[in-house]
Motif scaffolding. Structure first.
Motif, PDB file in Angstrom:
ATOM      1  N   SER A  12      22.338 -68.968  -8.201  1.00 36.91           N
ATOM      2  CA  SER A  12      23.709 -69.304  -7.928  1.00 36.91           C
ATOM      3  C   SER A  12      24.661 -68.232  -7.659  1.00 36.91           C
ATOM      4  O   SER A  12      25.553 -68.121  -6.962  1.00 36.91           O
ATOM      5  CB  SER A  12      24.076 -70.375  -9.223  1.00 36.91           C
ATOM      6  OG  SER A  12      23.642 -69.610 -10.513  1.00 36.91           O
ATOM      7  N   ALA A  13      24.110 -67.007  -8.482  1.00 37.90           N
ATOM      8  CA  ALA A  13      25.029 -65.934  -8.173  1.00 37.90           C
ATOM      9  C   ALA A  13      24.014 -64.549  -7.885  1.00 37.90           C
ATOM     10  O   ALA A  13      23.135 -64.575  -8.238  1.00 37.90           O
ATOM     11  CB  ALA A  13      25.492 -65.438  -9.718  1.00 37.90           C
ATOM     12  N   ASP A  14      24.735 -64.287  -6.553  1.00 33.20           N
ATOM     13  CA  ASP A  14      23.836 -63.319  -6.004  1.00 33.20           C
ATOM     14  C   ASP A  14      23.659 -62.031  -6.704  1.00 33.20           C
ATOM     15  O   ASP A  14      24.726 -61.420  -6.655  1.00 33.20           O
ATOM     16  CB  ASP A  14      24.694 -63.096  -4.457  1.00 33.20           C
ATOM     17  CG  ASP A  14      23.672 -62.066  -3.535  1.00 33.20           C
ATOM     18  OD1 ASP A  14      22.297 -61.952  -3.855  1.00 33.20           O
ATOM     19  OD2 ASP A  14      24.157 -61.745  -2.687  1.00 33.20           O
ATOM     20  N   ASP A  15      22.693 -61.719  -7.722  1.00 32.42           N
ATOM     21  CA  ASP A  15      22.715 -60.836  -8.408  1.00 32.42           C
ATOM     22  C   ASP A  15      21.735 -59.635  -7.927  1.00 32.42           C
ATOM     23  O   ASP A  15      20.463 -60.038  -7.834  1.00 32.42           O
ATOM     24  CB  ASP A  15      22.263 -61.265  -9.715  1.00 32.42           C
ATOM     25  CG  ASP A  15      22.238 -60.338 -10.940  1.00 32.42           C
ATOM     26  OD1 ASP A  15      23.204 -60.151 -11.482  1.00 32.42           O
ATOM     27  OD2 ASP A  15      21.138 -59.296 -10.906  1.00 32.42           O
ATOM     28  N   GLU A  16      22.329 -58.405  -7.769  1.00 34.76           N
ATOM     29  CA  GLU A  16      21.621 -57.272  -7.412  1.00 34.76           C
ATOM     30  C   GLU A  16      20.461 -57.006  -8.031  1.00 34.76           C
ATOM     31  O   GLU A  16      19.382 -56.561  -7.742  1.00 34.76           O
ATOM     32  CB  GLU A  16      22.344 -56.243  -7.046  1.00 34.76           C
ATOM     33  CG  GLU A  16      21.897 -55.026  -6.437  1.00 34.76           C
ATOM     34  CD  GLU A  16      22.834 -53.978  -6.070  1.00 34.76           C
ATOM     35  OE1 GLU A  16      22.481 -52.735  -6.229  1.00 34.76           O
ATOM     36  OE2 GLU A  16      23.936 -54.230  -5.775  1.00 34.76           O
ATOM     37  N   THR A 100      17.773 -51.949 -15.340  1.00 41.54           N
ATOM     38  CA  THR A 100      18.297 -52.830 -14.261  1.00 41.54           C
ATOM     39  C   THR A 100      17.230 -54.258 -14.217  1.00 41.54           C
ATOM     40  O   THR A 100      17.761 -55.331 -13.744  1.00 41.54           O
ATOM     41  CB  THR A 100      17.992 -52.048 -12.975  1.00 41.54           C
ATOM     42  OG1 THR A 100      19.004 -51.079 -13.003  1.00 41.54           O
ATOM     43  CG2 THR A 100      18.186 -52.828 -11.817  1.00 41.54           C
ATOM     44  N   PHE A 101      15.714 -53.534 -14.544  1.00 45.02           N
ATOM     45  CA  PHE A 101      14.706 -54.798 -14.500  1.00 45.02           C
ATOM     46  C   PHE A 101      15.331 -55.728 -15.695  1.00 45.02           C
ATOM     47  O   PHE A 101      15.383 -57.170 -15.116  1.00 45.02           O
ATOM     48  CB  PHE A 101      13.445 -54.361 -14.676  1.00 45.02           C
ATOM     49  CG  PHE A 101      12.542 -55.305 -14.689  1.00 45.02           C
ATOM     50  CD1 PHE A 101      11.686 -55.242 -13.456  1.00 45.02           C
ATOM     51  CD2 PHE A 101      11.891 -56.081 -15.654  1.00 45.02           C
ATOM     52  CE1 PHE A 101      10.869 -56.227 -13.123  1.00 45.02           C
ATOM     53  CE2 PHE A 101      10.993 -57.149 -15.263  1.00 45.02           C
ATOM     54  CZ  PHE A 101      10.438 -57.143 -13.959  1.00 45.02           C
ATOM     55  N   ALA A 107      19.687 -62.290 -15.286  1.00 50.35           N
ATOM     56  CA  ALA A 107      20.197 -63.257 -14.236  1.00 50.35           C
ATOM     57  C   ALA A 107      19.181 -64.466 -13.919  1.00 50.35           C
ATOM     58  O   ALA A 107      19.822 -65.397 -13.515  1.00 50.35           O
ATOM     59  CB  ALA A 107      20.554 -62.336 -13.309  1.00 50.35           C
ATOM     60  N   LEU A 108      18.027 -64.104 -13.719  1.00 47.94           N
ATOM     61  CA  LEU A 108      17.024 -65.052 -13.422  1.00 47.94           C
ATOM     62  C   LEU A 108      17.023 -66.322 -14.466  1.00 47.94           C
ATOM     63  O   LEU A 108      17.176 -67.498 -13.973  1.00 47.94           O
ATOM     64  CB  LEU A 108      15.642 -64.484 -12.896  1.00 47.94           C
ATOM     65  CG  LEU A 108      15.380 -63.870 -11.823  1.00 47.94           C
ATOM     66  CD1 LEU A 108      13.993 -63.244 -11.883  1.00 47.94           C
ATOM     67  CD2 LEU A 108      15.827 -64.605 -10.589  1.00 47.94           C
ATOM     68  N   ARG A 109      16.977 -65.994 -15.674  1.00 47.43           N
ATOM     69  CA  ARG A 109      17.142 -66.744 -16.506  1.00 47.43           C
ATOM     70  C   ARG A 109      18.393 -67.744 -16.520  1.00 47.43           C
ATOM     71  O   ARG A 109      18.294 -68.972 -17.095  1.00 47.43           O
ATOM     72  CB  ARG A 109      16.825 -66.088 -18.125  1.00 47.43           C
ATOM     73  CG  ARG A 109      15.347 -65.886 -18.221  1.00 47.43           C
ATOM     74  CD  ARG A 109      15.291 -64.975 -19.736  1.00 47.43           C
ATOM     75  NE  ARG A 109      13.873 -64.818 -19.872  1.00 47.43           N
ATOM     76  CZ  ARG A 109      13.503 -63.532 -20.278  1.00 47.43           C
ATOM     77  NH1 ARG A 109      14.532 -62.589 -20.636  1.00 47.43           N
ATOM     78  NH2 ARG A 109      12.368 -62.924 -20.291  1.00 47.43           N
TER      79      ARG A 109
END
Length: 131
Positions: A12-16, A100-101, A107-109
């Motif tokens: 939903s959010a384009d997370d780098e 970052t990982f 963000a995926l969760r």
């Protein structure tokens, strides 16, 4: 018949950081001799191998808050768990820094939450072996 990993995942959010964590899995698989994006090449591979009646179709897993059971089973326990599993080798290989990982996994969760959206595309190929 061949079923290939996806070529596209989005949230939903384009997370780098999420894209960077996913890229680690792709890179590690490539370094091990695999191809996480082989779905994009199923038709040419089967054609080159002289198979006939080749059909390649994209398969989409779309998950949003209206499907909490799929958010849990696919987004959390399948896709995010798969990406989470490459943390140590990805960091050890210098592909990504731990912060970052971890941000990418968070963000995926987040996409599995009631207001989240997650979409994953993979490919299925069906062909006949030529006599």
């Amino acid at each position: 018949m061949a079923v290939s990993p996806g070529s596209l995942a989005y949230a939903s959010a384009d997370d780098e950081s999420a894209r960077a964590a996913i890229a680690c899995q792709v890179a590690l698989q490539r370094h091990a001799g695999g191809d996480a994006l082989i779905g994009r090449r199923l038709f040419p591979l089967l054609h080159e191998a002289e198979w006939s009646d080749i059909t390649v179709t994209p398969r989409v897993v779309y998950v949003d808050g209206s499907r909490p059971e799929l958010a849990d089973s696919f987004t959390r326990r399948t896709f995010t768990a798969m990406i989470s599993g490459v943390r140590e080798p990805a960091v050890a290989a210098g592909l990504i820094d731990p912060r970052t990982f971890d941000s990418g996994i968070a963000a995926l969760r987040r996409t599995a939450e009631p207001d989240g959206v997650f979409c994953y595309t993979f490919f299925k190929a069906v062909a006949q072996r030529r006599a």
